[in-house]
Scaffold this motif. Sequence first.
Motif, PDB file in Angstrom:
ATOM      1  N   GLY A   1      47.040  47.756  45.406  1.00  0.00           N
ATOM      2  CA  GLY A   1      45.655  47.751  45.888  1.00  0.00           C
ATOM      3  C   GLY A   1      44.689  47.756  44.722  1.00  0.00           C
ATOM      4  N   GLY A   2      44.188  46.584  44.382  1.00  0.00           N
ATOM      5  CA  GLY A   2      43.302  46.455  43.218  1.00  0.00           C
ATOM      6  C   GLY A   2      41.908  46.925  43.528  1.00  0.00           C
TER       7      GLY A   2
ATOM      8  N   THR B   1      41.841  47.490  50.857  1.00  0.00           N
ATOM      9  CA  THR B   1      41.989  46.511  49.795  1.00  0.00           C
ATOM     10  C   THR B   1      43.339  45.828  49.957  1.00  0.00           C
ATOM     11  OG1 THR B   1      41.949  46.232  47.393  1.00  0.00           O
ATOM     12  CG2 THR B   1      42.688  48.377  48.169  1.00  0.00           C
ATOM     13  N   GLY B   2      43.843  45.222  48.915  1.00  0.00           N
ATOM     14  CA  GLY B   2      45.129  44.533  49.007  1.00  0.00           C
ATOM     15  C   GLY B   2      45.553  44.050  47.634  1.00  0.00           C
ATOM     16  N   GLY B   3      46.238  42.987  47.640  1.00  0.00           N
ATOM     17  CA  GLY B   3      46.213  41.750  48.410  1.00  0.00           C
ATOM     18  C   GLY B   3      44.788  41.482  48.917  1.00  0.00           C
TER      19      GLY B   3
ATOM     20  N   LEU C   1      45.134  34.665  37.579  1.00  0.00           N
ATOM     21  CA  LEU C   1      46.070  34.640  36.451  1.00  0.00           C
ATOM     22  C   LEU C   1      46.471  36.041  36.003  1.00  0.00           C
ATOM     23  CD1 LEU C   1      44.128  35.242  33.781  1.00  0.00           C
ATOM     24  CD2 LEU C   1      43.609  32.831  34.065  1.00  0.00           C
ATOM     25  N   TYR C   2      45.646  37.079  36.329  1.00  0.00           N
ATOM     26  CA  TYR C   2      46.038  38.428  35.915  1.00  0.00           C
ATOM     27  C   TYR C   2      46.885  39.125  36.974  1.00  0.00           C
ATOM     28  CZ  TYR C   2      41.534  38.960  38.291  1.00  0.00           C
ATOM     29  OH  TYR C   2      40.483  38.838  39.163  1.00  0.00           O
ATOM     30  N   CYS C   3      47.015  38.513  38.127  1.00  0.00           N
ATOM     31  CA  CYS C   3      47.725  39.173  39.222  1.00  0.00           C
ATOM     32  C   CYS C   3      49.143  38.644  39.404  1.00  0.00           C
ATOM     33  CB  CYS C   3      46.961  38.979  40.535  1.00  0.00           C
ATOM     34  SG  CYS C   3      46.404  40.520  41.272  1.00  0.00           S
TER      35      CYS C   3
ATOM     36  N   LEU D   1      35.223  48.099  51.693  1.00  0.00           N
ATOM     37  CA  LEU D   1      36.166  46.985  51.626  1.00  0.00           C
ATOM     38  C   LEU D   1      36.071  46.324  50.256  1.00  0.00           C
ATOM     39  CD1 LEU D   1      37.918  45.015  53.668  1.00  0.00           C
ATOM     40  CD2 LEU D   1      35.945  43.528  53.347  1.00  0.00           C
ATOM     41  N   THR D   2      37.224  45.947  49.719  1.00  0.00           N
ATOM     42  CA  THR D   2      37.262  45.142  48.501  1.00  0.00           C
ATOM     43  C   THR D   2      37.887  43.803  48.860  1.00  0.00           C
ATOM     44  OG1 THR D   2      37.446  47.016  46.987  1.00  0.00           O
ATOM     45  CG2 THR D   2      38.317  44.941  46.216  1.00  0.00           C
ATOM     46  N   THR D   3      37.220  42.729  48.486  1.00  0.00           N
ATOM     47  CA  THR D   3      37.675  41.392  48.904  1.00  0.00           C
ATOM     48  C   THR D   3      37.435  40.372  47.798  1.00  0.00           C
ATOM     49  OG1 THR D   3      37.270  39.595  50.484  1.00  0.00           O
ATOM     50  CG2 THR D   3      35.411  41.033  50.035  1.00  0.00           C
ATOM     51  N   ASN D   4      38.195  39.293  47.854  1.00  0.00           N
ATOM     52  CA  ASN D   4      37.908  38.198  46.912  1.00  0.00           C
ATOM     53  C   ASN D   4      36.780  37.311  47.439  1.00  0.00           C
ATOM     54  OD1 ASN D   4      39.111  36.430  48.826  1.00  0.00           O
ATOM     55  ND2 ASN D   4      41.115  36.593  47.823  1.00  0.00           N
ATOM     56  N   GLY D   5      36.324  37.550  48.647  1.00  0.00           N
ATOM     57  CA  GLY D   5      35.134  36.861  49.157  1.00  0.00           C
ATOM     58  C   GLY D   5      35.388  35.523  49.812  1.00  0.00           C
TER      59      GLY D   5
ATOM     60  N   PHE E   1      31.366  45.258  35.086  1.00  0.00           N
ATOM     61  CA  PHE E   1      32.291  44.656  34.128  1.00  0.00           C
ATOM     62  C   PHE E   1      33.504  45.570  34.013  1.00  0.00           C
ATOM     63  CE2 PHE E   1      27.966  43.429  32.919  1.00  0.00           C
ATOM     64  CZ  PHE E   1      28.087  42.047  33.003  1.00  0.00           C
ATOM     65  N   ILE E   2      34.685  45.023  34.252  1.00  0.00           N
ATOM     66  CA  ILE E   2      35.906  45.827  34.265  1.00  0.00           C
ATOM     67  C   ILE E   2      36.783  45.425  33.086  1.00  0.00           C
ATOM     68  CG2 ILE E   2      37.978  46.418  35.600  1.00  0.00           C
ATOM     69  CD1 ILE E   2      36.477  45.774  38.124  1.00  0.00           C
ATOM     70  N   GLU E   3      37.257  46.427  32.365  1.00  0.00           N
ATOM     71  CA  GLU E   3      38.178  46.118  31.265  1.00  0.00           C
ATOM     72  C   GLU E   3      39.498  45.567  31.816  1.00  0.00           C
ATOM     73  OE1 GLU E   3      36.782  49.359  27.873  1.00  0.00           O
ATOM     74  OE2 GLU E   3      38.562  49.761  29.072  1.00  0.00           O
ATOM     75  N   PHE E   4      39.987  44.561  31.153  1.00  0.00           N
ATOM     76  CA  PHE E   4      41.263  43.920  31.493  1.00  0.00           C
ATOM     77  C   PHE E   4      42.384  44.916  31.178  1.00  0.00           C
ATOM     78  CE2 PHE E   4      43.849  39.801  30.397  1.00  0.00           C
ATOM     79  CZ  PHE E   4      44.519  39.891  31.607  1.00  0.00           C
ATOM     80  N   MET E   5      43.223  45.190  32.186  1.00  0.00           N
ATOM     81  CA  MET E   5      44.284  46.197  31.998  1.00  0.00           C
ATOM     82  C   MET E   5      45.654  45.529  31.887  1.00  0.00           C
ATOM     83  SD  MET E   5      43.205  49.104  34.758  1.00  0.00           S
ATOM     84  CE  MET E   5      42.838  48.003  36.110  1.00  0.00           C
ATOM     85  N   PRO E   6      46.509  46.093  31.046  1.00  0.00           N
ATOM     86  CA  PRO E   6      47.876  45.567  30.932  1.00  0.00           C
ATOM     87  C   PRO E   6      48.733  46.105  32.065  1.00  0.00           C
ATOM     88  CG  PRO E   6      47.536  47.304  29.329  1.00  0.00           C
ATOM     89  CD  PRO E   6      46.262  47.197  30.118  1.00  0.00           C
TER      90      PRO E   6
ATOM     91  N   MET F   1      49.377  44.527  41.358  1.00  0.00           N
ATOM     92  CA  MET F   1      48.066  44.938  41.871  1.00  0.00           C
ATOM     93  C   MET F   1      47.948  44.624  43.357  1.00  0.00           C
ATOM     94  SD  MET F   1      46.040  46.625  40.120  1.00  0.00           S
ATOM     95  CE  MET F   1      44.371  46.527  39.582  1.00  0.00           C
ATOM     96  N   SER F   2      48.554  43.534  43.797  1.00  0.00           N
ATOM     97  CA  SER F   2      48.396  43.144  45.203  1.00  0.00           C
ATOM     98  C   SER F   2      49.055  44.164  46.134  1.00  0.00           C
ATOM     99  CB  SER F   2      48.992  41.760  45.437  1.00  0.00           C
ATOM    100  OG  SER F   2      50.341  41.748  45.000  1.00  0.00           O
ATOM    101  N   ARG F   3      50.129  44.795  45.710  1.00  0.00           N
ATOM    102  CA  ARG F   3      50.734  45.793  46.599  1.00  0.00           C
ATOM    103  C   ARG F   3      50.143  47.178  46.360  1.00  0.00           C
ATOM    104  NH1 ARG F   3      54.139  48.726  43.607  1.00  0.00           N
ATOM    105  NH2 ARG F   3      54.774  50.002  45.369  1.00  0.00           N
TER     106      ARG F   3
HETATM  107  N1  SAM Z   1      41.800  40.672  47.082  1.00  0.00           N
HETATM  108  C1  SAM Z   1      40.905  41.738  46.788  1.00  0.00           C
HETATM  109  C2  SAM Z   1      39.952  41.325  45.714  1.00  0.00           C
HETATM  110  O1  SAM Z   1      40.104  40.233  45.172  1.00  0.00           O
HETATM  111  O2  SAM Z   1      39.014  42.080  45.437  1.00  0.00           O
HETATM  112  C3  SAM Z   1      41.629  43.020  46.443  1.00  0.00           C
HETATM  113  C4  SAM Z   1      42.013  43.337  44.999  1.00  0.00           C
HETATM  114  S1  SAM Z   1      42.966  42.198  44.189  1.00  0.00           S
HETATM  115  C5  SAM Z   1      44.487  42.949  43.741  1.00  0.00           C
HETATM  116  C6  SAM Z   1      42.280  41.762  42.668  1.00  0.00           C
HETATM  117  C7  SAM Z   1      41.400  42.710  41.851  1.00  0.00           C
HETATM  118  O3  SAM Z   1      42.145  43.735  41.211  1.00  0.00           O
HETATM  119  C8  SAM Z   1      40.753  41.970  40.723  1.00  0.00           C
HETATM  120  O4  SAM Z   1      39.660  41.245  41.107  1.00  0.00           O
HETATM  121  C9  SAM Z   1      40.422  43.049  39.756  1.00  0.00           C
HETATM  122  O5  SAM Z   1      39.236  43.671  40.131  1.00  0.00           O
HETATM  123  C10 SAM Z   1      41.595  43.957  39.922  1.00  0.00           C
HETATM  124  N2  SAM Z   1      42.619  43.653  38.896  1.00  0.00           N
HETATM  125  C11 SAM Z   1      43.824  43.055  39.094  1.00  0.00           C
HETATM  126  N3  SAM Z   1      44.520  42.977  37.944  1.00  0.00           N
HETATM  127  C12 SAM Z   1      43.735  43.511  36.986  1.00  0.00           C
HETATM  128  C13 SAM Z   1      43.895  43.718  35.582  1.00  0.00           C
HETATM  129  N4  SAM Z   1      44.993  43.357  34.938  1.00  0.00           N
HETATM  130  N5  SAM Z   1      42.881  44.315  34.925  1.00  0.00           N
HETATM  131  C14 SAM Z   1      41.745  44.706  35.562  1.00  0.00           C
HETATM  132  N6  SAM Z   1      41.541  44.537  36.886  1.00  0.00           N
HETATM  133  C15 SAM Z   1      42.523  43.958  37.588  1.00  0.00           C
END
Ligand code: SAM
Length: 347
Positions: free
Chosen positions: A346-347, A83-85, A39-41, A111-115, A203-208, A342-344
């Motif tokens: 690289g989150g 990362t990605g996507g 929902l944040y992406c 590597l960063t992944t959603n698992g 724990f990551i702060e939610f970013m706008p 974020m998907s392009r």
């Molecule tokens: N698909 C991979 C994953 O899920 O790790 C690559 C990164 S993907 C863009 C999603 C990650 O980016 C999220 O799990 C989070 O860690 C970060 N992210 C995306 N939008 C964010 C937001 N608004 N605030 C904080 N972190 C955010």
Amino acid sequence: MSEQLSRPAAGQGGLVDDFSRTISYLRLSLTDRCNLRCLYCVTEDERLGAVAKLPHSELLSYEELLRVVRVAVAMGIVKLRLTGGEPLLRRDIMSFITRLASIDDLHDIRLTTNGVLLARYAEELLAAGIRKINISLDTLRPHRFAEITGHDCFDAVWQGIEKTLALGFAPVKLNMVVMRGINDDELLDFARLAHDTELQVRFIEFMPIGASSHWSQGAFMPADEIMARIEERFGPLIPMNRDKADGPARLFKLGEQAAGTLGFISPISHHFCDRCNRLRLTSEGRLRSCLLHDEEVDLKQVIRGGGSDSAVREALLTAIRNKPRGHQSIERLRGGGCHGRMSRIGG
Ligand code: SAM
């Protein structure tokens, strides 16, 4: 030109910008495609329908990426994150990683992944040269996982986490984006994981940022409040010495007996711009020196326009030279100051 930047001899490390920051870390977004719809992406419309995707021809090929990485490593980049996507969706990623791992002076590929695909690929990743892995997970409740990500596959992610621990990946970091009213009632459950397992729970702060239509001041929870809630239940956290090379998290242990660690990443409330060592390459081949600044350098144009290695190098130096001292204020970000997805990026 780039006189302000100290240029190391190949492999020496030490690409220092105008603000005395050593730029040593490159993050590659390998694809803008993802198998989740968090929902944040994505926007609400995209959660219900199709998400616009880059044509394959717009992504840098593996040959192009390898060339960029070789030049970057010769300039002083020592750490790389894929990362990605969702990087595990990119075809033939294992052979790409194997080729990356054979680059002299590049010993740290992460590597960063959603698992979701991790259990399937963990052994191959290990064989290809990945030891350090970040997994995004915002809830430990399967039903809520489906609500946040749009897909009912919590079990697959959990199996992936267990497999990476069993295979000896280290560190295995779990990244939770904390959203008040959505998952903040799970802070203690996540904290417990960092006691009972070897995970580093961050724990990551939610970013706008970007497409997220769900960010609001109300949903944002500062790291200090997250920490206070955990300490209220478990007592004072034990601070750990921060390995400077190991990212922006402030690290703690939840007691002397804890098997794992807790990390707090606070890009908004305690930004770490003064020690930011990162450069990003977006999935469509643009260099971005700050996650929360839209300025980018079109590296793909340089490469596909027939640019030499020294032109690639100049583009990298330009991006580093343009790296802002700090990211935009929360007010500007809230006003839509950061448009990237974020998907392009690289989150
Ligand atoms: N698909 C991979 C994953 O899920 O790790 C690559 C990164 S993907 C863009 C999603 C990650 O980016 C999220 O799990 C989070 O860690 C970060 N992210 C995306 N939008 C964010 C937001 N608004 N605030 C904080 N972190 C955010």
